[in-house]
Design a protein around this motif. Structure first.
Motif, mmCIF file in Angstrom:
data_model
loop_
_atom_site.group_PDB
_atom_site.id
_atom_site.type_symbol
_atom_site.label_atom_id
_atom_site.label_comp_id
_atom_site.label_asym_id
_atom_site.label_seq_id
_atom_site.Cartn_x
_atom_site.Cartn_y
_atom_site.Cartn_z
ATOM 1 N N UNK A 104 16.444 -6.564 -12.022
ATOM 2 C CA UNK A 104 17.624 -5.715 -12.166
ATOM 3 C C UNK A 104 18.169 -5.347 -10.794
ATOM 4 N N UNK A 105 19.382 -4.781 -10.793
ATOM 5 C CA UNK A 105 20.014 -4.262 -9.582
ATOM 6 C C UNK A 105 20.209 -2.760 -9.743
ATOM 7 N N UNK A 106 20.023 -2.012 -8.652
ATOM 8 C CA UNK A 106 20.251 -0.570 -8.667
ATOM 9 C C UNK A 106 21.209 -0.239 -7.522
ATOM 10 N N UNK A 107 22.311 0.451 -7.863
ATOM 11 C CA UNK A 107 23.261 0.923 -6.866
ATOM 12 C C UNK A 107 22.985 2.394 -6.594
ATOM 13 N N UNK A 108 22.868 2.736 -5.311
ATOM 14 C CA UNK A 108 22.680 4.121 -4.899
ATOM 15 C C UNK A 108 23.922 4.579 -4.157
ATOM 16 N N UNK A 109 24.481 5.702 -4.598
ATOM 17 C CA UNK A 109 25.651 6.282 -3.951
ATOM 18 C C UNK A 109 25.211 7.472 -3.106
ATOM 19 N N UNK A 110 26.153 8.002 -2.331
ATOM 20 C CA UNK A 110 25.856 9.170 -1.491
ATOM 21 C C UNK A 110 25.203 10.273 -2.307
ATOM 22 N N UNK A 111 24.122 10.815 -1.763
ATOM 23 C CA UNK A 111 23.419 11.907 -2.420
ATOM 24 C C UNK A 111 22.378 11.466 -3.429
ATOM 25 N N UNK A 112 22.201 10.148 -3.603
ATOM 26 C CA UNK A 112 21.204 9.638 -4.559
ATOM 27 C C UNK A 112 20.029 9.032 -3.805
ATOM 28 N N UNK A 113 18.868 9.077 -4.443
ATOM 29 C CA UNK A 113 17.705 8.422 -3.855
ATOM 30 C C UNK A 113 16.937 7.670 -4.917
ATOM 31 N N UNK A 166 0.788 -1.238 0.000
ATOM 32 C CA UNK A 166 0.000 0.000 0.000
ATOM 33 C C UNK A 166 0.819 1.285 0.000
ATOM 34 N N UNK A 167 2.147 1.181 0.083
ATOM 35 C CA UNK A 167 2.952 2.389 0.213
ATOM 36 C C UNK A 167 4.143 2.385 -0.747
ATOM 37 N N UNK A 168 4.453 3.561 -1.273
ATOM 38 C CA UNK A 168 5.718 3.772 -1.962
ATOM 39 C C UNK A 168 6.770 3.974 -0.870
ATOM 40 N N UNK A 169 8.052 3.773 -1.228
ATOM 41 C CA UNK A 169 9.131 3.894 -0.246
ATOM 42 C C UNK A 169 10.291 4.665 -0.874
ATOM 43 N N UNK A 170 10.824 5.648 -0.140
ATOM 44 C CA UNK A 170 11.947 6.433 -0.624
ATOM 45 C C UNK A 170 13.194 6.086 0.175
ATOM 46 N N UNK A 171 14.269 5.699 -0.520
ATOM 47 C CA UNK A 171 15.589 5.457 0.067
ATOM 48 C C UNK A 171 16.508 6.583 -0.402
ATOM 49 N N UNK A 172 17.056 7.369 0.530
ATOM 50 C CA UNK A 172 18.024 8.416 0.217
ATOM 51 C C UNK A 172 19.325 8.068 0.923
ATOM 52 N N UNK A 173 20.401 7.849 0.157
ATOM 53 C CA UNK A 173 21.683 7.455 0.737
ATOM 54 C C UNK A 173 22.449 8.704 1.183
ATOM 55 N N UNK A 174 22.703 8.774 2.476
ATOM 56 C CA UNK A 174 23.438 9.884 3.072
ATOM 57 C C UNK A 174 24.935 9.570 3.077
ATOM 58 N N UNK A 175 25.284 8.306 3.353
ATOM 59 C CA UNK A 175 26.682 7.889 3.417
ATOM 60 C C UNK A 175 26.797 6.447 2.949
ATOM 61 N N UNK A 229 27.096 -3.808 1.581
ATOM 62 C CA UNK A 229 28.337 -4.541 1.829
ATOM 63 C C UNK A 229 29.124 -3.912 2.969
ATOM 64 N N UNK A 230 29.116 -2.594 3.045
ATOM 65 C CA UNK A 230 29.714 -1.831 4.140
ATOM 66 C C UNK A 230 28.591 -1.012 4.778
ATOM 67 N N UNK A 231 28.851 -0.437 5.938
ATOM 68 C CA UNK A 231 27.816 0.352 6.610
ATOM 69 C C UNK A 231 27.341 1.497 5.714
ATOM 70 N N UNK A 232 26.029 1.637 5.631
ATOM 71 C CA UNK A 232 25.390 2.679 4.832
ATOM 72 C C UNK A 232 24.428 3.441 5.731
ATOM 73 N N UNK A 233 24.407 4.758 5.593
ATOM 74 C CA UNK A 233 23.458 5.601 6.324
ATOM 75 C C UNK A 233 22.375 6.038 5.336
ATOM 76 N N UNK A 234 21.125 5.803 5.715
ATOM 77 C CA UNK A 234 19.996 6.011 4.810
ATOM 78 C C UNK A 234 18.906 6.824 5.489
ATOM 79 N N UNK A 235 18.305 7.739 4.723
ATOM 80 C CA UNK A 235 17.097 8.420 5.154
ATOM 81 C C UNK A 235 15.938 7.796 4.390
#
Length: 119
Positions: free
Chosen positions: A65-74, A46-55, A88-94
């Motif tokens: 498919x696969x999608x890679x998100x880098x810092x500053x991308x959502x 029932x919901x869309x979801x936004x991932x914003x990569x801070x770090x 693979x390594x610690x990621x900070x996400x909003x």
């Protein structure tokens, strides 16, 4: 009305895959989370979801498919689309999601958080 410093908020916790509420926006929560490792395949009916990569860098796998998100991308994942976040390594996400959204969507998992902490 107060500003929020993301670095200060991320410094308040160390657990992975456990979103923390840092703000409210209309009928949505603004959440911060640290990811490391693999989550679970899930979808939100029932919901869309936004991932914003801070770090860091976040891989989101889809069935086709696969999608890679880098810092500053959502990326906004539309409701009903099955996905698997991997860090693979610690990621900070909003995350910005409706207040009713469970982090594991339709999946049964020990990672499911019914009630989120507010920091």
């Amino acid at each position: 009305m107060e500003k929020t410093n993301l670095n200060d908020k991320f410094a308040l916790f160390n657990d992975y895959w456990s979103p923390k509420i840092v703000g409210d926006l209309n009928d949505s929560h603004v959440k911060l989370a640290k990811f490391k490792g693999e989550f679970v395949w899930h979808q939100h009916a029932n919901e869309d979801e936004l991932f914003f990569v801070v770090k860091g860098t976040l891989l989101i796998k889809f069935r086709d498919k696969d999608v890679y998100l880098k810092e500053g991308e959502f990326l906004i994942i539309p409701r009903g689309i099955e996905h698997l976040p991997i860090a693979e390594e610690e990621v900070h996400v909003m995350l910005i999601e409706p207040k009713t959204t469970l982090n594991t969507g339709d999946a049964r998992s020990d990672l499911k958080k019914e009630k989120l902490d507010r920091i």
